[in-house]
Design a protein around this motif. Structure first.
Motif, PDB file in Angstrom:
ATOM      1  N   SER A  56       0.832  -1.201   0.000  1.00 54.09           N
ATOM      2  CA  SER A  56       0.000   0.000   0.000  1.00 54.09           C
ATOM      3  C   SER A  56       0.871   1.257   0.000  1.00 54.09           C
ATOM      4  O   SER A  56       1.844   1.365   0.767  1.00 54.09           O
ATOM      5  N   GLU A  57       0.522   2.193  -0.863  1.00 53.97           N
ATOM      6  CA  GLU A  57       1.233   3.470  -0.904  1.00 53.97           C
ATOM      7  C   GLU A  57       0.721   4.436   0.158  1.00 53.97           C
ATOM      8  O   GLU A  57       1.341   5.474   0.407  1.00 53.97           O
ATOM      9  N   ALA A  76       5.763   2.813   4.136  1.00 57.46           N
ATOM     10  CA  ALA A  76       5.407   4.163   3.703  1.00 57.46           C
ATOM     11  C   ALA A  76       5.232   5.089   4.898  1.00 57.46           C
ATOM     12  O   ALA A  76       5.693   6.240   4.889  1.00 57.46           O
TER      13      ALA A  76
END
Length: 474
Positions: free
Chosen positions: A166-167, A186
């Motif tokens: 996931s960004e 992130a």
């Protein structure tokens, strides 16, 4: 005295049980007793009444014992029997045999073999079926547990992969202790650290000037708010200003906080500099800009719209419906908002703006639905005033055909003006209907409202002029 004589004296000492009671002793001492003669044929069998699962085995008598054994047990029994008959002094050792009966029934028995002089071998057995059932149950439980562990490991792998891929910077926080249970790369990099370093530490320690109790109270309040609400903090390691958006969820009965972390920086598009630039553009734009809520009530408008509406100040138009300033009123507003809500935006809708004093001006309206972090902010509309030179280039403009104009011109001089107007009314009516259909995006209900007709009357006229084809009727 020889060894054999000493053994005979030891056996003859004292009193032996009545031979008639030996059968009862054998029956009670074992679950099953089988007498196999020298030829391997069953000469007698006894089954304890305490083992009803074995059933009646009288049909074994007179048949070879090995015919009721599986192939593996047959080899084991033959080897042990040969050993017993070949060495009279051999110590009886237990052997487990699997019986088969009626081709389907299979049950295990643990036997000890005893040589009976002149009669063959006596097998005293203990039914192992209850033990085998327990073992099978344990085996099934173990296999089920292994499958559950594999599923858990698979689910954890999926979770890890998705979290890392996931960004969006995310952290899972224990709401009671305030410690980070898990965090993706992130989020860790945004806070200037590594996931392994932050995992297990207090979430409040990642930010400057925040005590754990005060910070967690603010996070809990934001998570419980009815609207999306964030907590603005400064990362301790790199000084970045970030917003923490928490929300509760429950997993396996435990309450967990999922915290999304967004960067708030002056260099970011959401920073103050960018906001100021947008505000300046809103105020200085030569095109009229209006911001409304989801129902079309005006919340804000720039100077260009106030001039277009002949309003002295913002309070003259604020909290009023935009339909009050459109020539077709609620019909125009409904079409604009519904189209923008459905597709996210609408471009170049032809309409007329009427001012407070009653003047009208043709405009092309563009609209967009405004959203921010999942919240609905209403609609933004740009009204660009049109000049007569813009009309021919307007998209979807409806023009009278040359043939229709020629037919009208041919009637001049042959009839009175009243007759000419009556003859050409159909041409004008068709042009108006086509324009209304195009302006409403082929929305027949809205076109009927725009023309002041009932829906049924509009359909009749559409069929009359061939505008309503077979496809559109469906």
């Amino acid at each position: 005295m020889t060894k054999q004589e000493r053994t005979s004296e030891r056996l003859c000492a004292g009193a032996l049980p009545d031979p008639g009671a030996v059968d009862n002793i054998i029956e009670q001492a074992s679950d099953i007793a089988v007498m196999v003669d020298e030829a391997g044929v069953v000469s007698g069998i006894s089954v304890s009444p305490e083992c009803p699962s074995l059933g009646c085995l009288d049909h074994w008598v007179g048949r070879e014992f090995i015919s009721f054994l599986t192939s593996e047990s047959e080899e084991k029994f033959t080897a042990r029997r040969r050993e017993m008959l070949g060495d009279p002094k051999a110590v009886p050792r237990p052997v487990e045999l699997n019986h088969i009966d009626n081709a389907t029934w299979e049950f295990p028995v643990r036997y000890t073999l005893h040589r009976v002089t002149g009669q063959g071998v006596l097998l005293l057995g203990r039914d192992m079926q209850p033990v085998a059932e327990v073992q099978q149950r344990l085996l099934r439980e173990q296999q089920a547990r292994e499958r559950d562990q594999q599923r858990l490991r698979g689910g954890e792998t999926y979770y890890r992969v998705v979290l890392e891929a996931s960004e969006t910077p995310m952290a899972l926080v224990d709401p009671e202790s305030g410690r980070i249970r898990d965090i993706n790369s992130a989020a860790a990099h945004l806070l200037g650290s590594e996931p392994d370093t932050l995992a297990g530490t207090a979430f409040a320690q990642a930010f400057e000037g925040r005590r754990r109790g005060e910070f967690m109270e603010a996070v809990h309040g934001a998570a419980q708010a009815s609207e999306t609400k964030g907590v603005e903090v400064v990362a301790r390691r790199n000084g970045r200003v970030v917003m923490v958006f928490p929300e509760f969820f429950r997993a396996s009965g435990d309450l967990v906080l999922l915290c999304r972390i967004n960067l708030v920086d002056e260099k970011d598009a959401s920073g103050p500099e960018f906001t100021q630039a947008l505000a300046a553009l809103f105020a200085a734009s030569s095109d009229a800009i209006v911001l409304t809520d989801s129902k079309g009530m005006i919340r804000d408008a720039n100077e260009a719209f106030l001039i277009m509406a002949d309003a002295a100040q913002l309070r003259d138009v604020k909290e009023q419906s935009l339909s009050e300033f459109l020539s077709r009123g609620a019909v125009d507003l409904k079409l604009i908002l519904e189209t923008a809500a459905k597709s996210g935006r609408m471009r170049s809708y032809a309409a007329q703006v009427k001012s407070i004093v009653g003047t009208r001006a043709p405009v092309a309206i563009s609209a967009a639905r405004l959203r921010h972090r999942g919240g609905d902010l209403g609609f933004g509309l740009i009204l660009r005033e049109q000049t007569p030179s813009d009309y021919p280039a307007a998209e979807g403009a409806v023009a009278v055909s040359d043939e229709a104009m020629k037919n009208v011109m041919d009637l001049v001089g042959t009839a009175s003006l009243k007759e000419l107007v009556s003859a050409t009314s159909d041409v004008v009516e068709k042009m108006c209907i086509e324009t209304a259909v195009q302006l409403t995006g082929n929305n027949r209900v809205a076109a009927a409202e725009m023309l002041g007709l009932s829906r049924q009357s509009l359909y009749v006229k559409l069929r009359k002029y061939g505008i309503l084809n077979s496809d559109s009727e469906g």
